[in-house]
Design a protein around this motif. Structure first.
Motif, PDB file in Angstrom:
ATOM      1  N   PRO A 180      12.577 -30.003  31.892  1.00 38.30           N
ATOM      2  CA  PRO A 180      13.398 -30.525  30.800  1.00 38.30           C
ATOM      3  C   PRO A 180      13.608 -32.034  30.874  1.00 38.30           C
ATOM      4  O   PRO A 180      13.568 -32.722  29.855  1.00 38.30           O
ATOM      5  N   LEU A 181      13.824 -32.576  32.084  1.00 41.15           N
ATOM      6  CA  LEU A 181      14.026 -34.018  32.219  1.00 41.15           C
ATOM      7  C   LEU A 181      12.729 -34.784  31.952  1.00 41.15           C
ATOM      8  O   LEU A 181      12.757 -35.864  31.350  1.00 41.15           O
ATOM      9  N   ILE A 182      11.603 -34.235  32.385  1.00 42.28           N
ATOM     10  CA  ILE A 182      10.317 -34.876  32.099  1.00 42.28           C
ATOM     11  C   ILE A 182      10.101 -34.952  30.586  1.00 42.28           C
ATOM     12  O   ILE A 182       9.647 -35.967  30.054  1.00 42.28           O
ATOM     13  N   GLU A 183      10.451 -33.869  29.880  1.00 44.83           N
ATOM     14  CA  GLU A 183      10.252 -33.855  28.431  1.00 44.83           C
ATOM     15  C   GLU A 183      11.227 -34.782  27.714  1.00 44.83           C
ATOM     16  O   GLU A 183      10.962 -35.221  26.594  1.00 44.83           O
ATOM     17  N   LEU A 184      12.346 -35.108  28.363  1.00 42.22           N
ATOM     18  CA  LEU A 184      13.282 -36.075  27.785  1.00 42.22           C
ATOM     19  C   LEU A 184      12.853 -37.514  28.074  1.00 42.22           C
ATOM     20  O   LEU A 184      13.423 -38.450  27.515  1.00 42.22           O
ATOM     21  N   GLY A 185      11.854 -37.691  28.944  1.00 50.35           N
ATOM     22  CA  GLY A 185      11.342 -39.035  29.199  1.00 50.35           C
ATOM     23  C   GLY A 185      11.329 -39.480  30.635  1.00 50.35           C
ATOM     24  O   GLY A 185      10.894 -40.592  30.936  1.00 50.35           O
ATOM     25  N   ALA A 186      11.824 -38.652  31.569  1.00 45.74           N
ATOM     26  CA  ALA A 186      11.821 -39.034  32.978  1.00 45.74           C
ATOM     27  C   ALA A 186      10.391 -39.056  33.526  1.00 45.74           C
ATOM     28  O   ALA A 186       9.515 -38.346  33.045  1.00 45.74           O
ATOM     29  N   SER A 187      10.181 -39.872  34.540  1.00 49.46           N
ATOM     30  CA  SER A 187       8.881 -39.925  35.214  1.00 49.46           C
ATOM     31  C   SER A 187       8.933 -39.281  36.585  1.00 49.46           C
ATOM     32  O   SER A 187       7.917 -39.216  37.275  1.00 49.46           O
ATOM     33  N   GLY A 188      10.114 -38.839  36.997  1.00 50.92           N
ATOM     34  CA  GLY A 188      10.247 -38.192  38.297  1.00 50.92           C
ATOM     35  C   GLY A 188      11.675 -37.769  38.545  1.00 50.92           C
ATOM     36  O   GLY A 188      12.608 -38.323  37.961  1.00 50.92           O
ATOM     37  N   VAL A 189      11.847 -36.763  39.402  1.00 44.51           N
ATOM     38  CA  VAL A 189      13.168 -36.270  39.798  1.00 44.51           C
ATOM     39  C   VAL A 189      13.173 -36.198  41.320  1.00 44.51           C
ATOM     40  O   VAL A 189      12.278 -35.605  41.919  1.00 44.51           O
ATOM     41  N   LEU A 190      14.185 -36.807  41.943  1.00 47.34           N
ATOM     42  CA  LEU A 190      14.214 -36.887  43.394  1.00 47.34           C
ATOM     43  C   LEU A 190      15.632 -36.672  43.911  1.00 47.34           C
ATOM     44  O   LEU A 190      16.595 -37.176  43.330  1.00 47.34           O
ATOM     45  N   SER A 191      15.754 -35.924  44.995  1.00 44.39           N
ATOM     46  CA  SER A 191      17.053 -35.692  45.607  1.00 44.39           C
ATOM     47  C   SER A 191      17.597 -36.985  46.217  1.00 44.39           C
ATOM     48  O   SER A 191      16.854 -37.798  46.775  1.00 44.39           O
ATOM     49  N   LYS A 192      18.916 -37.153  46.137  1.00 43.38           N
ATOM     50  CA  LYS A 192      19.544 -38.301  46.800  1.00 43.38           C
ATOM     51  C   LYS A 192      19.413 -38.206  48.308  1.00 43.38           C
ATOM     52  O   LYS A 192      19.572 -39.204  49.009  1.00 43.38           O
ATOM     53  N   GLY A 193      19.119 -37.007  48.791  1.00 42.95           N
ATOM     54  CA  GLY A 193      18.911 -36.836  50.222  1.00 42.95           C
ATOM     55  C   GLY A 193      17.499 -37.154  50.677  1.00 42.95           C
ATOM     56  O   GLY A 193      17.199 -37.062  51.872  1.00 42.95           O
ATOM     57  N   ALA A 194      16.642 -37.546  49.755  1.00 43.17           N
ATOM     58  CA  ALA A 194      15.270 -37.906  50.118  1.00 43.17           C
ATOM     59  C   ALA A 194      15.268 -39.161  50.978  1.00 43.17           C
ATOM     60  O   ALA A 194      16.174 -39.994  50.903  1.00 43.17           O
ATOM     61  N   SER A 195      14.246 -39.308  51.772  1.00 44.22           N
ATOM     62  CA  SER A 195      14.144 -40.480  52.640  1.00 44.22           C
ATOM     63  C   SER A 195      13.717 -41.701  51.825  1.00 44.22           C
ATOM     64  O   SER A 195      13.114 -41.560  50.746  1.00 44.22           O
ATOM     65  N   PRO A 196      13.992 -42.910  52.327  1.00 44.50           N
ATOM     66  CA  PRO A 196      13.495 -44.118  51.649  1.00 44.50           C
ATOM     67  C   PRO A 196      11.988 -44.080  51.439  1.00 44.50           C
ATOM     68  O   PRO A 196      11.476 -44.514  50.402  1.00 44.50           O
ATOM     69  N   ARG A 197      11.265 -43.542  52.423  1.00 47.35           N
ATOM     70  CA  ARG A 197       9.809 -43.463  52.319  1.00 47.35           C
ATOM     71  C   ARG A 197       9.395 -42.567  51.157  1.00 47.35           C
ATOM     72  O   ARG A 197       8.442 -42.869  50.428  1.00 47.35           O
ATOM     73  N   GLN A 198      10.104 -41.441  50.965  1.00 42.05           N
ATOM     74  CA  GLN A 198       9.780 -40.535  49.861  1.00 42.05           C
ATOM     75  C   GLN A 198       9.996 -41.222  48.513  1.00 42.05           C
ATOM     76  O   GLN A 198       9.203 -41.047  47.585  1.00 42.05           O
ATOM     77  N   LEU A 199      11.073 -41.999  48.406  1.00 46.11           N
ATOM     78  CA  LEU A 199      11.324 -42.736  47.165  1.00 46.11           C
ATOM     79  C   LEU A 199      10.213 -43.753  46.913  1.00 46.11           C
ATOM     80  O   LEU A 199       9.683 -43.846  45.794  1.00 46.11           O
ATOM     81  N   LEU A 200       9.849 -44.488  47.938  1.00 46.04           N
ATOM     82  CA  LEU A 200       8.804 -45.503  47.772  1.00 46.04           C
ATOM     83  C   LEU A 200       7.457 -44.868  47.446  1.00 46.04           C
ATOM     84  O   LEU A 200       6.680 -45.419  46.661  1.00 46.04           O
ATOM     85  N   LEU A 201       7.172 -43.699  48.033  1.00 45.13           N
ATOM     86  CA  LEU A 201       5.922 -43.011  47.721  1.00 45.13           C
ATOM     87  C   LEU A 201       5.896 -42.555  46.264  1.00 45.13           C
ATOM     88  O   LEU A 201       4.846 -42.632  45.605  1.00 45.13           O
ATOM     89  N   MET A 202       7.041 -42.077  45.751  1.00 45.93           N
ATOM     90  CA  MET A 202       7.097 -41.673  44.351  1.00 45.93           C
ATOM     91  C   MET A 202       6.839 -42.871  43.439  1.00 45.93           C
ATOM     92  O   MET A 202       6.090 -42.774  42.453  1.00 45.93           O
ATOM     93  N   ILE A 203       7.439 -43.997  43.780  1.00 45.77           N
ATOM     94  CA  ILE A 203       7.237 -45.212  42.982  1.00 45.77           C
ATOM     95  C   ILE A 203       5.786 -45.675  43.070  1.00 45.77           C
ATOM     96  O   ILE A 203       5.175 -46.048  42.060  1.00 45.77           O
ATOM     97  N   ASP A 204       5.213 -45.635  44.277  1.00 48.02           N
ATOM     98  CA  ASP A 204       3.804 -46.021  44.437  1.00 48.02           C
ATOM     99  C   ASP A 204       2.903 -45.134  43.584  1.00 48.02           C
ATOM    100  O   ASP A 204       1.922 -45.608  42.983  1.00 48.02           O
ATOM    101  N   GLY A 205       3.222 -43.841  43.523  1.00 42.43           N
ATOM    102  CA  GLY A 205       2.447 -42.942  42.684  1.00 42.43           C
ATOM    103  C   GLY A 205       2.497 -43.337  41.220  1.00 42.43           C
ATOM    104  O   GLY A 205       1.477 -43.352  40.527  1.00 42.43           O
ATOM    105  N   LEU A 206       3.693 -43.671  40.737  1.00 44.10           N
ATOM    106  CA  LEU A 206       3.835 -44.095  39.342  1.00 44.10           C
ATOM    107  C   LEU A 206       3.047 -45.376  39.076  1.00 44.10           C
ATOM    108  O   LEU A 206       2.445 -45.526  38.011  1.00 44.10           O
ATOM    109  N   ARG A 207       3.036 -46.271  40.036  1.00 45.22           N
ATOM    110  CA  ARG A 207       2.282 -47.527  39.868  1.00 45.22           C
ATOM    111  C   ARG A 207       0.780 -47.258  39.740  1.00 45.22           C
ATOM    112  O   ARG A 207       0.051 -48.018  39.111  1.00 45.22           O
ATOM    113  N   GLU A 208       0.357 -46.140  40.330  1.00 46.35           N
ATOM    114  CA  GLU A 208      -1.068 -45.776  40.270  1.00 46.35           C
ATOM    115  C   GLU A 208      -1.357 -44.761  39.165  1.00 46.35           C
ATOM    116  O   GLU A 208      -2.481 -44.281  39.029  1.00 46.35           O
ATOM    117  N   GLY A 209      -0.309 -44.402  38.409  1.00 47.44           N
ATOM    118  CA  GLY A 209      -0.511 -43.493  37.285  1.00 47.44           C
ATOM    119  C   GLY A 209      -0.369 -42.027  37.620  1.00 47.44           C
ATOM    120  O   GLY A 209      -0.861 -41.168  36.884  1.00 47.44           O
TER     121      GLY A 209
END
Length: 218
Positions: free
Chosen positions: A95-124
């Protein structure tokens, strides 16, 4: 050289936002333009700044982002939006993706997991946690049938759940400590969100899609 992405953070905890800012800017590929603690500030500045990336809490003091996300995407069409939730809630993903989100991540995720998600978006690429797949997560081709139900607030969902159970309007009013007239006002808003005109249609749609949601993500 890779473009430096401009970032806006919208969250309810200033200390957490500052920590996130330090994490994002450490590598030099991300620049945080601003951090905002309300939807009004966030929406206005996102429109003005036109960032490449928006990190936002799912829940803010004014409510959740379901009614705000389409506006943000309309005002900043090229911005990627990552939604930070209290826990990894796969029920929210499609539902969030269909509203326009590009990703959903837990606040408990590690900094590395957040950066990896962002790196993925940068690569499409769009990423989801691997353990969702291990737990049987299989996204259907679309969840648009759930969009109306997803737009309901927590109170509106409670009212519909009680109506489906056959509880009277007067009893529901007592349970949530509002007037009987307030229940009518809530119902008008619910009917609009569910795109229905009668109580029977609202019950059918809510019960159907609430049940589908449980089946999809069990």
């Amino acid at each position: 050289m890779m473009k430096v992405w401009r970032v806006v953070i919208v969250g309810c905890h200033p200390t957490s936002m500052l920590g996130t800012k330090l994490i994002l800017e450490e590598g030099g590929e991300l620049e945080v333009l601003g951090m905002y603690s309300s939807w009004n500030e966030g929406v206005y500045n996102i429109q003005e700044m036109q960032p490449d990336l928006v990190l936002m809490d799912y829940q803010m003091p004014e409510g959740n982002l379901q009614g705000i996300l389409p506006e943000i995407k309309s005002n900043a069409q090229h911005a990627h939006c990552i939604v930070m939730t209290e826990e990894e809630d796969k029920d929210m993903f499609l539902p969030l993706i269909e509203l326009g989100a590009s990703g959903v991540l837990s606040k408990g995720a590690s900094p590395r997991q957040l950066l990896l998600m962002i790196d993925g978006l940068r690569e499409g690429f769009l990423s989801i946690p691997l353990d969702w797949i291990e737990k049987g997560f299989r996204p259907p081709t679309s969840s648009k049938g759930l969009s109306g139900v997803m737009q309901l607030t927590q109170t509106e969902r409670f009212i519909m759940e009680r109506i489906v159970q056959g509880i009277t309007y007067d009893k529901i009013a007592q349970e949530i400590e509002v007037s009987r007239r307030s229940i009518d006002n809530y119902l008008r808003k619910i009917y609009v969100k569910l795109d229905v005109t009668t109580r029977a249609q609202a019950i059918e749609k809510f019960a159907l899609h609430a049940n589908q949601s449980k089946q999809m993500y069990a």
